[in-house]
Write an enzyme that holds these catalytic residues in place. Sequence first.
Site, PDB file in Angstrom:
ATOM      1  N   ARG A 117      14.500  -8.888   6.101  1.00  0.00           N
ATOM      2  CA  ARG A 117      13.355  -8.577   5.231  1.00  0.00           C
ATOM      3  C   ARG A 117      13.799  -8.333   3.777  1.00  0.00           C
ATOM      4  O   ARG A 117      13.044  -8.586   2.851  1.00  0.00           O
ATOM      5  CB  ARG A 117      12.639  -7.327   5.743  1.00  0.00           C
ATOM      6  CG  ARG A 117      11.995  -7.491   7.116  1.00  0.00           C
ATOM      7  CD  ARG A 117      10.505  -7.744   6.975  1.00  0.00           C
ATOM      8  NE  ARG A 117       9.860  -7.889   8.258  1.00  0.00           N
ATOM      9  CZ  ARG A 117       9.087  -6.954   8.807  1.00  0.00           C
ATOM     10  NH1 ARG A 117       8.892  -5.818   8.192  1.00  0.00           N
ATOM     11  NH2 ARG A 117       8.505  -7.180   9.959  1.00  0.00           N
ATOM     12  N   ASP A 172      -4.065   2.092   2.274  1.00  0.00           N
ATOM     13  CA  ASP A 172      -2.782   1.667   2.828  1.00  0.00           C
ATOM     14  C   ASP A 172      -1.696   2.064   1.836  1.00  0.00           C
ATOM     15  O   ASP A 172      -1.944   2.187   0.638  1.00  0.00           O
ATOM     16  CB  ASP A 172      -2.762   0.138   3.044  1.00  0.00           C
ATOM     17  CG  ASP A 172      -1.669  -0.308   4.010  1.00  0.00           C
ATOM     18  OD1 ASP A 172      -1.979  -0.537   5.198  1.00  0.00           O
ATOM     19  OD2 ASP A 172      -0.495  -0.413   3.587  1.00  0.00           O
TER      20      ASP A 172
HETATM   21  C1  LIG Z   1       0.294  -3.036  11.790  1.00  0.00           C
HETATM   22  S1  LIG Z   1      -0.645  -2.622  10.343  1.00  0.00           S
HETATM   23  C2  LIG Z   1      -2.103  -1.943  11.102  1.00  0.00           C
HETATM   24  C3  LIG Z   1      -3.372  -2.505  10.489  1.00  0.00           C
HETATM   25  C4  LIG Z   1      -4.662  -2.065  11.193  1.00  0.00           C
HETATM   26  N1  LIG Z   1      -4.791  -0.622  11.204  1.00  0.00           N
HETATM   27  C5  LIG Z   1      -4.712  -2.614  12.594  1.00  0.00           C
HETATM   28  O1  LIG Z   1      -4.560  -1.869  13.555  1.00  0.00           O
HETATM   29  O2  LIG Z   1      -4.913  -3.824  12.745  1.00  0.00           O
HETATM   30  C6  LIG Z   1       0.227  -1.142   9.774  1.00  0.00           C
HETATM   31  C7  LIG Z   1      -0.121  -0.789   8.327  1.00  0.00           C
HETATM   32  O3  LIG Z   1       0.319   0.550   8.110  1.00  0.00           O
HETATM   33  C8  LIG Z   1       0.732   0.650   6.760  1.00  0.00           C
HETATM   34  N2  LIG Z   1       1.578   1.848   6.610  1.00  0.00           N
HETATM   35  C9  LIG Z   1       2.871   2.041   7.020  1.00  0.00           C
HETATM   36  N3  LIG Z   1       3.286   3.264   6.689  1.00  0.00           N
HETATM   37  C10 LIG Z   1       2.244   3.886   6.081  1.00  0.00           C
HETATM   38  C11 LIG Z   1       2.057   5.170   5.501  1.00  0.00           C
HETATM   39  N4  LIG Z   1       3.038   6.079   5.502  1.00  0.00           N
HETATM   40  N5  LIG Z   1       0.859   5.451   4.942  1.00  0.00           N
HETATM   41  C12 LIG Z   1      -0.150   4.546   4.931  1.00  0.00           C
HETATM   42  N6  LIG Z   1      -0.034   3.301   5.459  1.00  0.00           N
HETATM   43  C13 LIG Z   1       1.148   2.978   6.029  1.00  0.00           C
HETATM   44  C14 LIG Z   1       1.454  -0.661   6.507  1.00  0.00           C
HETATM   45  O4  LIG Z   1       1.542  -0.966   5.138  1.00  0.00           O
HETATM   46  C15 LIG Z   1       0.588  -1.646   7.302  1.00  0.00           C
HETATM   47  O5  LIG Z   1      -0.352  -2.296   6.472  1.00  0.00           O
END
Ligand SMILES: C[S@@+](CC[C@H](N)C(=O)[O-])C[C@H]1O[C@@H](n2cnc3c(N)ncnc32)[C@H](O)[C@@H]1O
Length: 293
Positions: free
Chosen positions: A51, A160
């Site tokens: 990455r 996010d």
């Molecule tokens: C796998 S996606 C989930 C998207 C959606 N909630 C779903 O279930 O389809 C995880 C998201 O969490 C965000 N993320 C990771 N760490 C985070 C944090 N500390 N605070 C807010 N968002 C975070 C990432 O940027 C990513 O867009």
Amino acid sequence: MSESLHRQQEVPVPGGEFAFSWSDFRMIAGLVHAGSGIVLNEGKANLVYSRLVKRLRLLGLGSFREYCTLVSGKDGADERQAMIAAMTTNVTRFFREEHHFDYLKASVLPSLLDRARRGGRVRMWSSACSSGEEPYSLALTVLSLMGDAPDHDLLILASDLDPNMVARARAGTYDVRQLDSIPHDLRAKCLKAQRSRSAISYEIADAPRRLIRFRELNLLDPWPMKGRFDVIFCRNVMIYFDEETQNRIWQRFAQILEPDGILCIGHSERIPASLSFELVAQTTYRLRPGAVA
Ligand SMILES: C[S@@+](CC[C@H](N)C(=O)[O-])C[C@H]1O[C@@H](n2cnc3c(N)ncnc32)[C@H](O)[C@@H]1O
């Protein structure tokens, strides 16, 4: 081999264009954990390499040691953010884990929308919204029950950690292949086709957009919101955090939910029975009566 010698050694990575030692890995994993809550164990070393290799090329650096010097330095804040964004998993889709939307439609939204019709306030939060499919699915579910919802005091906060994801979510433009999971009747109402010379993409229409406010927000940081939420979606993000971080955030959700508020979590996530929530449907929780709020 002694533990410290092992730590000095190179991580075995395919290709190995850049030198990448275990001590580089540990520094990166520590910074990612501190900045986002995401846990990277040694099994993720190859993922970290693949990455971040693009970042090293872009920055014209010669090794991960140089990259570590940059991201750990006082001028490294922007690159730390880019590094964390590179390490997040953003997979999502419209109406993912559809049972949450069915449950809301049948058991939660009718009374919330009644409240909105009577002039009351309704708030929902998609707290790791990635590229926007989750909050737009929530907005489409609301609109399927109440076409004039944008004219009432009903809002969905979509946040996010990753600014690129928030920008994509706000843009609300999707490829036709991403729309398969949107029910047909909603597609016609809530999407506008955009034709360019080479392709057709689809843009989310005005009504769902008017229901959503997009923000950058790290779940680990203080939350600036003043009022409470009726519904919180926190799906498929806690799985990347350690247990202590998860429990801290679950309890913060308890403090910002209305007493009868609903919390929807991801399919492989669980809230410990010792916390303030009770399970009311599949991966769907409500605050226990009398729970601290
Ligand atoms: C796998 S996606 C989930 C998207 C959606 N909630 C779903 O279930 O389809 C995880 C998201 O969490 C965000 N993320 C990771 N760490 C985070 C944090 N500390 N605070 C807010 N968002 C975070 C990432 O940027 C990513 O867009």
